[in-house]
Design a protein around this motif. Structure first.
Motif, short mmCIF file in Angstrom:
data_model
loop_
_atom_site.label_atom_id
_atom_site.label_comp_id
_atom_site.label_asym_id
_atom_site.label_seq_id
_atom_site.Cartn_x
_atom_site.Cartn_y
_atom_site.Cartn_z
N GLY A 178 -38.53 8.63 33.11
CA GLY A 178 -39.94 8.26 33.20
C GLY A 178 -40.15 6.76 33.26
O GLY A 178 -41.10 6.29 33.90
N ARG A 179 -39.28 6.01 32.63
CA ARG A 179 -39.37 4.54 32.68
C ARG A 179 -38.93 4.00 34.03
O ARG A 179 -39.08 2.80 34.30
CB ARG A 179 -38.52 3.93 31.58
CG ARG A 179 -39.15 3.96 30.18
CD ARG A 179 -38.22 3.38 29.14
NE ARG A 179 -37.66 2.11 29.57
CZ ARG A 179 -36.56 1.57 29.04
NH1 ARG A 179 -35.90 2.19 28.09
NH2 ARG A 179 -36.11 0.40 29.49
N GLY A 180 -38.36 4.87 34.88
CA GLY A 180 -37.99 4.44 36.21
C GLY A 180 -36.53 4.12 36.41
O GLY A 180 -36.14 3.62 37.47
N LEU A 181 -35.69 4.41 35.41
CA LEU A 181 -34.27 4.11 35.55
C LEU A 181 -33.60 5.14 36.47
O LEU A 181 -33.96 6.31 36.49
CB LEU A 181 -33.57 4.13 34.19
CG LEU A 181 -33.59 2.82 33.39
CD1 LEU A 181 -35.00 2.50 32.92
CD2 LEU A 181 -32.64 2.91 32.20
N PRO B 33 -38.45 3.12 41.95
CA PRO B 33 -39.12 3.68 40.78
C PRO B 33 -40.42 2.97 40.43
O PRO B 33 -41.34 3.59 39.93
CB PRO B 33 -38.06 3.50 39.66
CG PRO B 33 -36.76 3.48 40.38
CD PRO B 33 -37.04 2.80 41.70
N THR B 34 -40.51 1.66 40.69
CA THR B 34 -41.72 0.93 40.35
C THR B 34 -42.93 1.44 41.12
O THR B 34 -44.05 1.43 40.62
CB THR B 34 -41.55 -0.58 40.63
OG1 THR B 34 -41.08 -0.75 41.97
CG2 THR B 34 -40.56 -1.19 39.66
N VAL B 35 -42.72 1.91 42.36
CA VAL B 35 -43.83 2.43 43.16
C VAL B 35 -44.35 3.72 42.56
O VAL B 35 -45.56 3.93 42.40
CB VAL B 35 -43.40 2.65 44.63
CG1 VAL B 35 -44.53 3.26 45.44
CG2 VAL B 35 -42.96 1.32 45.24
N THR B 36 -43.41 4.62 42.21
CA THR B 36 -43.81 5.89 41.59
C THR B 36 -44.51 5.64 40.26
O THR B 36 -45.54 6.25 39.96
CB THR B 36 -42.59 6.79 41.37
OG1 THR B 36 -41.95 7.02 42.64
CG2 THR B 36 -43.00 8.13 40.80
N ARG B 37 -43.97 4.72 39.47
CA ARG B 37 -44.58 4.42 38.17
C ARG B 37 -45.98 3.85 38.34
O ARG B 37 -46.91 4.19 37.59
CB ARG B 37 -43.72 3.41 37.39
CG ARG B 37 -42.49 4.00 36.76
CD ARG B 37 -41.89 3.05 35.75
NE ARG B 37 -42.74 2.93 34.57
CZ ARG B 37 -42.59 2.00 33.64
NH1 ARG B 37 -41.65 1.09 33.77
NH2 ARG B 37 -43.37 1.96 32.60
#
Length: 231
Positions: A177-180, A135-139
């Motif tokens: 949206g926060r990546g969870l 998720p951090t990459v997408t964010r």
């Protein structure tokens, strides 16, 4: 349907013939993969996707004529259910065109210099409905471009669009949206993963979204998640 039932049906789209042929050859040599077509541009990709109904479309993003962004949007708009999963091929991960493709509904992106095993793993992952990147990459990508005008128009998602969601659906979308992950959201809200999936699917259906990455984009563009916020 041709080939074994469990085969992943892939359409390869790239305007460079050597890259297109190399990717197609790699997929054909891999067990459980079936190449149903090769397209040299966006228009051909749209036509072949309609004709062959692939599970996954490997989509070059920058092509003459109809771009990979426009082709992705057309394919997903016109596809019968279940729609194919579009995996964008790109040279740079922090690319405004990749952001626009995710906004249009692409399931993920893959760098063109990724190795063969990474490519096969990515196709398998998106075909199974899994998220492709941490998720951090997408964010990181979405935060880099969410305040900019995309290079091609896409659906508008003002904050008012979220009024169609229930409170729980909004909360699940915000945490997405926060990546969870679904498991992380379940822990945060003290509900089951199945309930999280139900709320997220309903929210995505109400907003006309077709991928988790697109849901993350919508959460940012609507102001539900603010760039730089913790999470």
């Amino acid at each position: 349907m041709t080939g074994k039932q469990e085969d992943i049906r892939v359409l390869v789209v790239d305007d460079q013939v050597l890259i297109r042929a190399g990717v197609a050859a790699l997929l054909r040599a891999a067990p459980g993969m079936e190449v149903v077509g090769e397209a040299a541009d966006g228009e051909e990709a749209v036509a072949l996707a309609a004709a062959h109904r692939p599970d996954v479309v490997l989509m070059d993003i920058r092509m003459p004529g109809m771009s990979g962004i426009a082709a992705t949007e057309r394919i997903l708009e016109e596809a019968a259910d279940p729609a194919p999963r579009v995996l964008v091929l790109t040279t740079f991960d922090l690319d405004e065109y990749v952001y626009a493709a995710l906004r249009a509904g692409a399931a993920g992106f893959l760098l063109k210099d990724a190795g063969p095993q990474r490519l096969l793993a990515a196709v398998t992952a998106v075909a199974g409905g899994d998220t492709l990147f941490a998720p951090t990459v997408t964010r990181r990508l979405i935060e880099a471009f969410t305040r900019r005008q995309p290079p091609e128009t896409g659906p508008e998602r003002p904050a008012g669009a979220l009024e169609v969601l229930t409170g729980r659906e909004r909360e699940v979308l915000r945490l997405t949206g926060r990546g969870l992950s679904n498991a992380g959201i379940a822990d945060e809200l003290v509900i089951s993963e199945a309930t999280v999936k139900t709320h997220l699917n309903r929210a995505m259906a109400k907003l006309g979204l077709c991928s988790r990455a697109q849901a993350v984009v919508a959460a940012y563009e609507s102001g539900l998640v603010v760039p730089g916020s913790p999470g």
